[in-house]
Design an enzyme around this catalytic site. Structure first.
Site, PDB file in Angstrom:
ATOM      1  N   CYS A  99      -9.236   5.950   3.449  1.00 28.23           N
ATOM      2  CA  CYS A  99      -8.613   5.065   2.450  1.00 28.23           C
ATOM      3  C   CYS A  99      -7.657   4.064   3.100  1.00 28.23           C
ATOM      4  O   CYS A  99      -7.151   3.159   2.426  1.00 28.23           O
ATOM      5  CB  CYS A  99      -7.879   5.878   1.399  1.00 28.23           C
ATOM      6  SG  CYS A  99      -8.943   7.068   0.601  1.00 28.23           S
ATOM      7  N   HIS A 154      -9.081   1.817  -6.859  1.00 24.92           N
ATOM      8  CA  HIS A 154      -9.035   2.214  -5.448  1.00 24.92           C
ATOM      9  C   HIS A 154     -10.432   2.141  -4.818  1.00 24.92           C
ATOM     10  O   HIS A 154     -11.057   3.173  -4.568  1.00 24.92           O
ATOM     11  CB  HIS A 154      -8.440   3.630  -5.376  1.00 24.92           C
ATOM     12  CG  HIS A 154      -8.245   4.154  -3.998  1.00 24.92           C
ATOM     13  ND1 HIS A 154      -8.114   3.357  -2.878  1.00 24.92           N
ATOM     14  CD2 HIS A 154      -8.166   5.458  -3.538  1.00 24.92           C
ATOM     15  CE1 HIS A 154      -7.959   4.128  -1.808  1.00 24.92           C
ATOM     16  NE2 HIS A 154      -8.002   5.397  -2.179  1.00 24.92           N
TER      17      HIS A 154
END
Ligand code: COA
Length: 393
Positions: A83, A335
């Site tokens: 991420c 996200h």
């Protein structure tokens, strides 16, 4: 080391984007970033593509995306750090400009996660932990990992699930003003508290969603930045660190050591003393609400165990000690893993240039902003400090 500035930024709408392939989605933000910088493809020396992939068939996403964006035959690579891939890609671009290898580098982060059913996406993300021990033997999921942090934190400091909910309420509030956010709706305490448990004590509204989206920035050397824009935003320091992949080797579950090390290094490089009041805003990695509380403490915005009190007192809304996640954060903005870090740097850049419409624009007083981007459960950490002023670099 040469100084490096952000001279252009772009972002696609985040959410479920069945209307665009990976390359088309990337182009949406690359085009905006190039227009923002006032450049064309020929002005770019190289480009870096941040994508985790695994959701779809493209095995060579950097060339595939670059060709569609008209950037072939420029040098390229794909960068992956879970991420935190977006920040890792910016780190790579920053290094090549600071070292003198390039003058203008485009960075694009792009991810299409909704092509897989949520259950498949959740399984894929779960493998980002320790695969053989934690995933295969115990079936750990990402919400499950962050639930370990949440239970440790609530138990050690006496915080409650309502304190976690405050993060979701704040981030959805700001997300409601961001036209590019996945969720543009406010949520209240009852809605958060009554949302279904995903991994106790984390509920649906404590989690970031599965998202498609892209974000791009153009970085330039000082010479090029001065030619292109009157208001470059300088990268004053990037700090990076890694952490063990094995949760049973972590020191504790009430913070991320890699984040603390990355912050220390970024602060040193930028000559920043760590006083949160000197920052005008911060974008932090709230993949789960607990992650934002840990970030307050790892970044030194509050003392250890004091992060939940900042949330309780509303200190991270505009008008408080330090506004955090005015974009809506990962929680509400969405996200799309590879795009997240790039979108955070783009957001802080636009904020420092006072380009945000409406009430989520920060009050810019000192001209400093911070980006905190985590990969995995603290496997990778990047902290980036940006400022209107070049400083004495
Ligand atoms: N916040 C708010 N609403 C959400 C949401 C979230 N995080 N995730 C899904 N929703 C909404 C959807 O929009 C959908 O609404 P609709 O019915 O009105 O269309 C509904 O909830 C169900 O969506 P679905 O995709 O079926 O959710 P799910 O229950 O299968 O999955 C999670 C929800 C939280 C498990 C999943 O989004 C998840 O795993 N998130 C974490 C991703 C992650 O780990 N990322 C890496 C972090 S480092």
């Amino acid at each position: 080391m040469r100084s490096v500035a952000v001279v252009g930024a772009g972002q696609s709408k985040f959410g479920r984007r069945n209307d665009a392939r990976l390359d088309e989605l990337a182009w949406e933000s690359v085009k905006q970033a190039m227009d923002d910088a006032g450049i064309v493809q020929n002005d770019i020396d190289s480009f870096v593509v941040s994508t985790v992939g695994g959701w779809s068939a493209e095995l060579l996403p950097a060339v595939f995306v670059g060709e569609y964006c008209g950037l072939e035959p420029k040098p390229t690579m794909r960068v992956e750090a879970a991420c935190a891939s977006g920040s890792a890609a910016i780190y790579q671009a920053y290094s090549s400009i600071a070292s003198g290898l390039a003058d203008v580098v485009a960075v694009v982060g792009v991810e299409k996660m909704t092509e897989s059913p949520t259950s498949v996406a959740v399984e894929l993300i779960g493998r980002a932990g320790n695969y053989f021990w934690e995933f295969e033997n115990f079936g750990m999921t990402f919400p499950g990992y962050y639930a370990l942090y949440a239970t440790a934190y609530l138990s050690k400091y006496g915080a409650t699930e309502k304190d976690l909910a405050e993060i979701a309420i704040k981030n959805h509030y700001y997300g409601s003003m961001n036209p590019k956010a996945q969720f543009q709706k406010k949520v209240n305490l009852d809605e958060v508290m009554s949302s279904k448990y995903v991994a106790w004590p984390l509920k649906l509204l404590d989690c970031s969603p599965i998202t498609d989206g892209s974000a791009a920035v153009i970085l330039a050397s000082e010479k090029m930045a001065r030619k292109l824009t009157k208001d470059p935003i300088w990268i004053r320091g990037i700090g990076a660190a890694s952490g063990t992949a094995n949760m049973s080797l972590r020191e504790d579950f009430v913070g991320l050591k890699a984040a603390r090390l990355a912050a220390k290094s970024a602060y040193q490089r930028a000559g920043f003393d760590g006083d949160p009041k000197k920052l005008d805003l911060a974008e932090v990695h709230d993949c789960f609400t607990i992650a934002e509380l840990l970030a307050y403490e790892d970044l030194g915005f509050s003392r250890k165990g004091g992060g939940f009190k900042m949330a309780r007192e509303g200190q991270t809304y505009k008008g408080g000690v330090l506004p955090v996640n005015l974009s809506g954060g990962l929680k509400a903005k969405g996200h799309p893993i590879g795009a997240t870090g790039v979108s955070m740097v783009g957001e802080v850049t636009r904020q420092l240039k006072s380009q945000i419409k409406g009430d989520r624009q920060a009050d810019i007083r000192n001209g400093w902003g911070l980006v905190h981007n985590i990969g995995g459960t603290g496997h990778y950490a990047y902290v980036t400090l940006l400022s209107q002023d070049k400083g004495g670099q």
